[in-house]
Design an enzyme around this catalytic site. Structure first.
Site, PDB file in Angstrom:
ATOM      1  N   HIS A   1      38.748  37.770  48.450  1.00 49.16           N
ATOM      2  CA  HIS A   1      37.315  37.493  48.299  1.00 49.16           C
ATOM      3  C   HIS A   1      37.032  36.106  48.877  1.00 49.16           C
ATOM      4  CE1 HIS A   1      33.687  37.313  45.275  1.00 49.16           C
ATOM      5  NE2 HIS A   1      33.327  37.078  46.520  1.00 49.16           N
TER       6      HIS A   1
ATOM      7  N   HIS B   1      38.943  45.390  38.468  1.00 56.33           N
ATOM      8  CA  HIS B   1      38.532  44.165  37.795  1.00 56.33           C
ATOM      9  C   HIS B   1      39.113  44.091  36.393  1.00 56.33           C
ATOM     10  CE1 HIS B   1      36.419  40.500  36.794  1.00 56.33           C
ATOM     11  NE2 HIS B   1      36.127  40.401  38.073  1.00 56.33           N
TER      12      HIS B   1
ATOM     13  N   THR C   1      33.572  37.738  39.356  1.00 52.12           N
ATOM     14  CA  THR C   1      32.454  38.643  39.628  1.00 52.12           C
ATOM     15  C   THR C   1      32.093  39.362  38.331  1.00 52.12           C
ATOM     16  OG1 THR C   1      33.456  38.931  41.794  1.00 52.12           O
ATOM     17  CG2 THR C   1      31.627  40.383  41.249  1.00 52.12           C
TER      18      THR C   1
ATOM     19  N   ARG D   1      36.216  28.615  46.804  1.00 55.81           N
ATOM     20  CA  ARG D   1      37.009  28.060  45.697  1.00 55.81           C
ATOM     21  C   ARG D   1      38.465  28.540  45.733  1.00 55.81           C
ATOM     22  NH1 ARG D   1      34.453  31.324  40.592  1.00 55.81           N
ATOM     23  NH2 ARG D   1      32.535  30.519  41.465  1.00 55.81           N
TER      24      ARG D   1
ATOM     25  N   ASN E   1      44.984  41.922  45.125  1.00 55.16           N
ATOM     26  CA  ASN E   1      44.054  40.821  45.381  1.00 55.16           C
ATOM     27  C   ASN E   1      44.817  39.499  45.212  1.00 55.16           C
ATOM     28  OD1 ASN E   1      42.216  38.674  44.809  1.00 55.16           O
ATOM     29  ND2 ASN E   1      40.587  40.184  44.568  1.00 55.16           N
TER      30      ASN E   1
ATOM     31  N   HIS F   1      44.012  34.450  43.637  1.00 51.09           N
ATOM     32  CA  HIS F   1      44.414  33.397  42.702  1.00 51.09           C
ATOM     33  C   HIS F   1      45.725  32.710  43.076  1.00 51.09           C
ATOM     34  CE1 HIS F   1      40.777  33.934  40.634  1.00 51.09           C
ATOM     35  NE2 HIS F   1      40.995  35.229  40.560  1.00 51.09           N
TER      36      HIS F   1
END
Ligand code: PXP
Length: 249
Positions: free
Chosen positions: A44, A195, A102, A50, A8, A11
């Protein structure tokens, strides 16, 4: 079978957006992840943009060969984007504007009527749908009723308990994750998890036999600041592979 690793890259975009410029580029991060052996890229697209932006999603589709897993809220805006981008996979997640990440799983059991349309439309468009849920049997049963082929089990509470040194609680949640994964696999669901996972917490989750894919982001990007993205992903893959050689679920 060793679980796939979806990296992912949200960031990387968070850092870019802190200054509003073009770097660091999440697409470049995805390219490095591919070289480091990632099996997929996860991003995401949040309602408030953001981190990942619409342009990032477009570029990831055009410039990256790995399968793209688009995390999205069940909104009409996101559905239109997902149908247009036609990613390999979409993971439907709950989304609250004020949350930092999340925070919990999707209430599939309580939102059947709302979610059915999204699952159906994505599947008909050729996208593999997963639902991000807590490791609770009622949620898996609801995912089955909806016809979602995949569920991603939320490991955030497990990771938080580990980080807080609450080993009993971590073990309890891990047992829930194992039970949910076994139940889901027995019913024909493909099981993913993710996560909050780190080098220290990934192995017991990766060792759960039904888990076919892990999606990991924040820690990888954080650790990359010190060790580089390529090295960090390579090490995470090694830990995931090792978890299958010694441990049983
Ligand atoms: N899986 C899902 C469905 C997520 O929403 C996220 C966070 O975007 C992750 C995995 C990755 O979590 P983390 O960034 O904490 O590794």
């Amino acid at each position: 079978m060793i679980p796939r690793l979806g990296v992912n890259i949200d960031h990387v975009a968070t850092i870019r957006n802190a200054r509003g410029g073009d770097y660091p580029d999440p697409v470049k991060a995805a390219q490095i992840a591919a070289k480091a052996g990632a099996d997929g890229i996860t991003a995401h697209l949040r309602e408030d943009r953001r981190h990942i932006t619409d342009l990032d999603i477009k570029r990831l589709g055009q410039e990256i060969d790995l399968p793209l897993n688009l995390e999205m809220a069940a909104t009409d805006e996101m559905l239109a984007i997902a149908l247009n981008a036609a990613p390999h996979a979409a993971c439907i997640v709950p989304e609250k504007r004020e949350e930092r990440t999340t925070e919990g799983g999707l209430d599939v059991a309580g939102q059947h009527n709302h979610l059915a349309h999204f699952v159906r439309a994505l599947k008909e468009n050729g996208t593999r749908v997963s639902l991000f849920i807590e490791p609770v049997q009622a949620q898996l049963e609801a995912a089955l009723v909806l016809g979602a082929p995949v569920v991603e089990l939320h490991t955030g509470a497990y990771a938080d308990a580990c980080n807080a040194g609450q080993h009993g609680e971590a073990k309890r949640i891990l047992d829930d994750l194992c039970a949910a994964a076994s139940f889901g696999m027995g019913e024909g669901l493909e099981i993913h998890a993710g996560h909050g996972l780190t080098f220290d917490t990934v192995a017991p989750v990766a060792a759960i036999k039904p888990v076919r894919e892990l999606n990991i982001g924040h820690f990888l990007v954080s650790e990359a600041i010190f060790c580089g993205l390529f090295e960090t992903i390579t090490h995470m893959r090694k830990l995931i592979a090792q978890s299958r050689t010694g441990l049983a679920s």
